[in-house]
Design a protein around this motif. Structure first.
Motif, PDB file in Angstrom:
ATOM      1  N   UNK A  76       0.846  -1.195   0.000  1.00  0.00           N
ATOM      2  CA  UNK A  76       0.000   0.000   0.000  1.00  0.00           C
ATOM      3  C   UNK A  76       0.882   1.245   0.000  1.00  0.00           C
ATOM      4  N   UNK A  77       0.524   2.217  -0.832  1.00  0.00           N
ATOM      5  CA  UNK A  77       1.241   3.497  -0.844  1.00  0.00           C
ATOM      6  C   UNK A  77       0.770   4.305   0.358  1.00  0.00           C
ATOM      7  N   UNK A  78       1.698   4.586   1.275  1.00  0.00           N
ATOM      8  CA  UNK A  78       1.378   5.307   2.504  1.00  0.00           C
ATOM      9  C   UNK A  78       2.042   6.676   2.455  1.00  0.00           C
ATOM     10  N   UNK A  79       1.241   7.765   2.381  1.00  0.00           N
ATOM     11  CA  UNK A  79       1.833   9.101   2.425  1.00  0.00           C
ATOM     12  C   UNK A  79       2.348   9.388   3.836  1.00  0.00           C
ATOM     13  N   UNK A  80       3.561   9.881   3.897  1.00  0.00           N
ATOM     14  CA  UNK A  80       4.182  10.208   5.189  1.00  0.00           C
ATOM     15  C   UNK A  80       5.028  11.459   4.998  1.00  0.00           C
ATOM     16  N   UNK A  81       5.069  12.304   6.020  1.00  0.00           N
ATOM     17  CA  UNK A  81       5.909  13.486   5.919  1.00  0.00           C
ATOM     18  C   UNK A  81       7.375  13.079   5.976  1.00  0.00           C
ATOM     19  N   UNK A  82       8.222  13.770   5.192  1.00  0.00           N
ATOM     20  CA  UNK A  82       9.650  13.488   5.242  1.00  0.00           C
ATOM     21  C   UNK A  82      10.207  13.907   6.597  1.00  0.00           C
ATOM     22  N   UNK A  83      11.453  13.592   6.832  1.00  0.00           N
ATOM     23  CA  UNK A  83      12.041  13.781   8.157  1.00  0.00           C
ATOM     24  C   UNK A  83      12.068  15.245   8.584  1.00  0.00           C
ATOM     25  N   UNK A  84      12.447  16.142   7.685  1.00  0.00           N
ATOM     26  CA  UNK A  84      12.513  17.560   8.043  1.00  0.00           C
ATOM     27  C   UNK A  84      11.129  18.101   8.424  1.00  0.00           C
ATOM     28  N   UNK A  85      10.119  17.750   7.653  1.00  0.00           N
ATOM     29  CA  UNK A  85       8.758  18.211   7.953  1.00  0.00           C
ATOM     30  C   UNK A  85       8.259  17.610   9.265  1.00  0.00           C
ATOM     31  N   UNK A  86       8.632  16.378   9.540  1.00  0.00           N
ATOM     32  CA  UNK A  86       8.230  15.740  10.789  1.00  0.00           C
ATOM     33  C   UNK A  86       8.839  16.453  11.984  1.00  0.00           C
ATOM     34  N   UNK A  87      10.113  16.816  11.889  1.00  0.00           N
ATOM     35  CA  UNK A  87      10.771  17.541  12.982  1.00  0.00           C
ATOM     36  C   UNK A  87      10.104  18.905  13.185  1.00  0.00           C
ATOM     37  N   UNK A  88       9.800  19.598  12.102  1.00  0.00           N
ATOM     38  CA  UNK A  88       9.125  20.896  12.194  1.00  0.00           C
ATOM     39  C   UNK A  88       7.751  20.723  12.832  1.00  0.00           C
ATOM     40  N   UNK A  89       7.012  19.702  12.430  1.00  0.00           N
ATOM     41  CA  UNK A  89       5.681  19.468  13.003  1.00  0.00           C
ATOM     42  C   UNK A  89       5.750  19.132  14.488  1.00  0.00           C
TER      43      UNK A  89
END
Length: 141
Positions: A76-89
């Motif tokens: 299944x294609x799972x959309x996930x934020x990349x690492x930089x966006x995850x740290x910002x979030x």
């Protein structure tokens, strides 16, 4: 946990895996979230999934579309934020997940040999947390 991510991606189209679930997927935290954290559009209806624990955060269009990558999990294609966006979030939602988690994520990110601080700061500006993240980033560098 990854099976839960695939199940949520199948059931909630348009959702993006975020925060603690994304940190765990990137192998960037010691915490094991018992819920799947997803981001959905601000005005979207809250999904009802009775057999899977989810935690929903809402985002406007620009932050929701910024830094989205895809992982293939159980076919299944799972959309996930990349690492930089995850740290910002993590800084953006620090009142929900805790400042200690946000600082741990930033500390681990700074230790990475291949990091993109320009991208991190660009995302922080887009998500309006540049003033909150900059002092911690300067202290760690």
């Amino acid at each position: 946990m990854q099976g839960n991510l695939a199940a949520v991606a199948r059931r909630v189209p348009g959702a993006v895996v975020c925060l603690l679930s994304a940190l765990r997927l990137h192998e960037f935290t010691t915490q094991q979230p018992f819920e799947v954290w997803i981001a959905i559009p601000t005005r979207a209806r809250t999904p009802r999934i009775d057999d899977l624990p989810i935690r929903v955060v809402r985002m406007a269009a620009a932050p929701l579309s910024t830094g989205v990558a895809a992982r293939k999990i159980d076919g299944v294609r799972v959309p996930v934020f990349d690492l930089e966006k995850t740290v910002v979030d993590c800084f953006r939602f620090r009142s929900r997940i805790g400042l200690d988690v946000a600082l741990e994520a930033l500390r681990e990110y700074v230790r990475r040999p291949r990091r993109d601080l320009d991208r991190l700061l660009r995302y922080a500006t887009t998500c309006r947390v540049a003033k909150a993240i900059r002092p911690y980033l300067e202290a760690l560098l």
